[in-house]
Each structure stands twice: as structure tokens, then as C-alpha cells.
Scaffold this motif. Structure first.
Motif, PDB file in Angstrom:
ATOM      1  N   ILE A   2       0.344  -1.149   0.108  1.00 14.33           N
ATOM      2  CA  ILE A   2       0.289   0.450   0.382  1.00 14.33           C
ATOM      3  C   ILE A   2       0.849   1.137   0.018  1.00 14.33           C
ATOM      4  N   GLY A   3      -0.007   2.578  -0.257  1.00 15.02           N
ATOM      5  CA  GLY A   3       1.024   3.613  -0.245  1.00 15.02           C
ATOM      6  C   GLY A   3       1.510   4.172  -1.762  1.00 15.02           C
ATOM      7  N   ASN A   4       1.907   5.418  -1.714  1.00 17.29           N
ATOM      8  CA  ASN A   4       2.075   6.070  -2.982  1.00 17.29           C
ATOM      9  C   ASN A   4       3.256   5.310  -4.158  1.00 17.29           C
ATOM     10  N   CYS A   5       4.310   4.668  -3.232  1.00 22.14           N
ATOM     11  CA  CYS A   5       5.530   4.227  -3.711  1.00 22.14           C
ATOM     12  C   CYS A   5       5.689   2.847  -2.776  1.00 22.14           C
ATOM     13  N   GLY A   6       4.868   2.156  -2.398  1.00 24.73           N
ATOM     14  CA  GLY A   6       5.044   1.621  -0.626  1.00 24.73           C
ATOM     15  C   GLY A   6       5.052   2.509   0.833  1.00 24.73           C
ATOM     16  N   GLN A   7       4.801   1.861   1.193  1.00 21.93           N
ATOM     17  CA  GLN A   7       4.412   2.249   3.081  1.00 21.93           C
ATOM     18  C   GLN A   7       5.277   0.951   3.471  1.00 21.93           C
ATOM     19  N   GLU A   8       6.311   1.189   3.915  1.00 17.12           N
ATOM     20  CA  GLU A   8       7.234   0.250   4.675  1.00 17.12           C
ATOM     21  C   GLU A   8       6.196  -0.438   5.826  1.00 17.12           C
ATOM     22  N   LEU A   9       6.138  -2.082   5.630  1.00 16.37           N
ATOM     23  CA  LEU A   9       5.446  -2.987   6.531  1.00 16.37           C
ATOM     24  C   LEU A   9       6.299  -2.835   8.158  1.00 16.37           C
ATOM     25  N   SER A  10       5.249  -2.841   8.873  1.00 17.58           N
ATOM     26  CA  SER A  10       6.179  -3.004  10.494  1.00 17.58           C
ATOM     27  C   SER A  10       5.386  -4.472  11.001  1.00 17.58           C
ATOM     28  N   LEU A  11       5.156  -4.721  10.870  1.00 20.26           N
ATOM     29  CA  LEU A  11       4.558  -6.495  11.487  1.00 20.26           C
ATOM     30  C   LEU A  11       4.397  -6.999  11.011  1.00 20.26           C
TER      31      LEU A  11
ATOM     32  N   VAL B 255       6.905 -15.009  13.803  1.00 25.18           N
ATOM     33  CA  VAL B 255       6.414 -13.365  12.981  1.00 25.18           C
ATOM     34  C   VAL B 255       7.826 -13.321  11.935  1.00 25.18           C
ATOM     35  N   PHE B 256       7.577 -12.727  10.843  1.00 26.11           N
ATOM     36  CA  PHE B 256       8.780 -12.475   9.378  1.00 26.11           C
ATOM     37  C   PHE B 256       8.988 -10.351   9.840  1.00 26.11           C
ATOM     38  N   LYS B 257       8.892  -9.992  10.510  1.00 24.07           N
ATOM     39  CA  LYS B 257       9.678  -8.780  10.695  1.00 24.07           C
ATOM     40  C   LYS B 257       8.653  -8.282  11.824  1.00 24.07           C
ATOM     41  N   ILE B 258       9.889  -6.871  12.313  1.00 19.60           N
ATOM     42  CA  ILE B 258       9.158  -6.252  13.651  1.00 19.60           C
ATOM     43  C   ILE B 258       9.799  -5.059  13.977  1.00 19.60           C
ATOM     44  N   LYS B 259       9.118  -4.516  13.253  1.00 19.12           N
ATOM     45  CA  LYS B 259       9.429  -3.095  13.020  1.00 19.12           C
ATOM     46  C   LYS B 259       9.675  -1.922  15.003  1.00 19.12           C
ATOM     47  N   GLU B 260      10.422  -1.537  15.158  1.00 21.69           N
ATOM     48  CA  GLU B 260      11.129  -0.636  16.480  1.00 21.69           C
ATOM     49  C   GLU B 260      10.205   0.467  16.078  1.00 21.69           C
TER      50      GLU B 260
ATOM     51  N   HIS C 243       1.616   3.433  16.703  1.00 25.23           N
ATOM     52  CA  HIS C 243       1.710   1.491  16.944  1.00 25.23           C
ATOM     53  C   HIS C 243       1.260   1.765  15.302  1.00 25.23           C
ATOM     54  N   TYR C 244       0.952  -0.008  15.591  1.00 24.59           N
ATOM     55  CA  TYR C 244       0.725  -1.401  14.893  1.00 24.59           C
ATOM     56  C   TYR C 244      -0.517  -0.852  14.696  1.00 24.59           C
ATOM     57  N   THR C 245      -0.341  -0.769  12.844  1.00 32.80           N
ATOM     58  CA  THR C 245      -2.085  -0.642  12.888  1.00 32.80           C
ATOM     59  C   THR C 245      -2.302  -1.464  11.873  1.00 32.80           C
ATOM     60  N   ILE C 246      -3.540  -2.434  11.611  1.00 36.41           N
ATOM     61  CA  ILE C 246      -4.228  -2.767  10.052  1.00 36.41           C
ATOM     62  C   ILE C 246      -4.933  -2.400   9.429  1.00 36.41           C
TER      63      ILE C 246
END
Length: 178
Positions: free
Chosen positions: A20-29, A61-66, A104-107
Motif C-alpha cells: 500500500i501507499g503511493n510508492c510502498g509504505q514500510e511494513l511494520s509487523l 514472526v517475519f518482521k518487527i519494526k521497532e 502503534h501497529y495498525t491494520i
């Protein structure tokens, strides 16, 4: 429950899914898991959206953003209320993609909770490669068809095109001939 990560639903975001996002929003979790419980839909949010809470047991879990104090801390369960009309059910194995919003994490909706056949599903392998290559969409370009089966093929194509334009801005601007 202390062992549960409660994640808010950004229902007002126009997109949902892994790209998602115009040019890719960073994945967080990003993680895989199994849906353990789905409650009945409610009208608690009034006219904004129809909440339906669900609980997912986290498998891997594959990715965890601090995110400071709100960072994922090995909770065994994940709770959110974006399951309404998702077509998902108790016992389904899923791949979950979260972002972050205001610390915060969001979905951003059920399009970010993808039903998978197994924990080593092709979608899991593809998203892991995407994460492992610093979220470079060109590295999973051959997977557009796979993501199209989830309704996210066009979003991946758009992301690849956007990244190409950023990397080679001169090639995307037509030259005027005098």
C-alpha cells in the motif's frame, strides 16, 4: 491479556494489503498464525464501520519494526476488529501484514489478513523474500500472479513501476523533440 497484542484498525485508509501507499509504505509487523476465535459483528463503531473482533495465535514472526514501548514483545496472540466480511473463519491459517500509525501497529483492513494453505505457503515465501530484500518489489516481480489471486497483483505492479521511476527518473520523463 498480557500475552496479547491488540492492534487498531485504520478503517479510513483507502488501501489494505501488503503493498500500500503511493510508492510502498514500510511494513511494520508481519507474521503467520491461526485464527482462534471470531466474535459476532457489533455496531460499537456506529456508522464508521462494522467491527468484528478476532484473535489470531501467532505462529512465526517475519518482521518487527521497532516502535519504542509499543513494539511487539513476543506476544502469543494478536487481536483486531477488522474481520467483518473477510470470509475468514476459526481455524484458518493466515498471513498478517501490519503497518504503523502514530507510534502503534495498525491494520488497514481484512485485505491485510490473507488466508494461506500452510505456514510454508508461496505467499509466505514471497513476503519473506520481499522483507529480506529490504522491501524491494522488483525482487518479487515474478510473483505478481500469485499476489493477484489475493487481489494485490495490481498494487505490486504499481509499486514496482513507482520504484523504477524513482531509481531512473530520466527514463520515465518523455523528451520533447524540437
Amino acid at each position: 491479556m498480557l500475552d496479547t497484542l491488540d492492534v487498531g484498525y485504520t478503517y479510513w485508509w483507502p488501501e489494505s494489503g501488503p503493498f500500500i501507499g503511493n510508492c510502498g509504505q514500510e511494513l511494520s509487523l508481519v507474521f503467520s498464525g491461526t485464527i482462534k476465535e471470531l466474535e459476532a459483528p457489533t455496531n460499537e463503531a456506529g456508522p464508521l464501520y462494522t467491527p468484528q473482533k478476532g484473535i489470531i495465535a501467532v505462529e512465526k514472526v517475519f518482521k518487527i519494526k521497532e516502535l519504542g514501548e509499543n513494539t511487539y514483545k513476543n506476544q502469543r496472540f494478536f487481536v483486531t476488529d477488522c474481520f467483518y466480511k473477510s470470509g475468514l473463519g476459526t481455524g484458518d491459517k493466515v498471513l498478517v501484514i501490519c503497518y504503523d500509525y502514530e507510534g502503534h501497529y495498525t491494520i488497514p483492513g481484512s485485505g491485510s489478513i490473507l488466508k494461506i494453505d500452510s505456514f510454508d505457503d508461496e505467499a509466505v515465501a514471497s513476503i519473506r523474500k520481499y522483507i529480506d530484500t529490504d522491501e524491494d518489489p522488483e525482487e518479487i516481480g515474478k510473483d505478481v500472479g500469485l499476489w493477484a489471486t489475493y487481489g494485490h497483483g495490481r498494487a505490486l505492479e504499481d509499486l514496482i513501476e513507482c520504484r523504477k521511476e524513482i531509481e531512473n527518473p530520466d527514463e520515465s520523463i518523455p523528451m520533447e523533440v524540437e
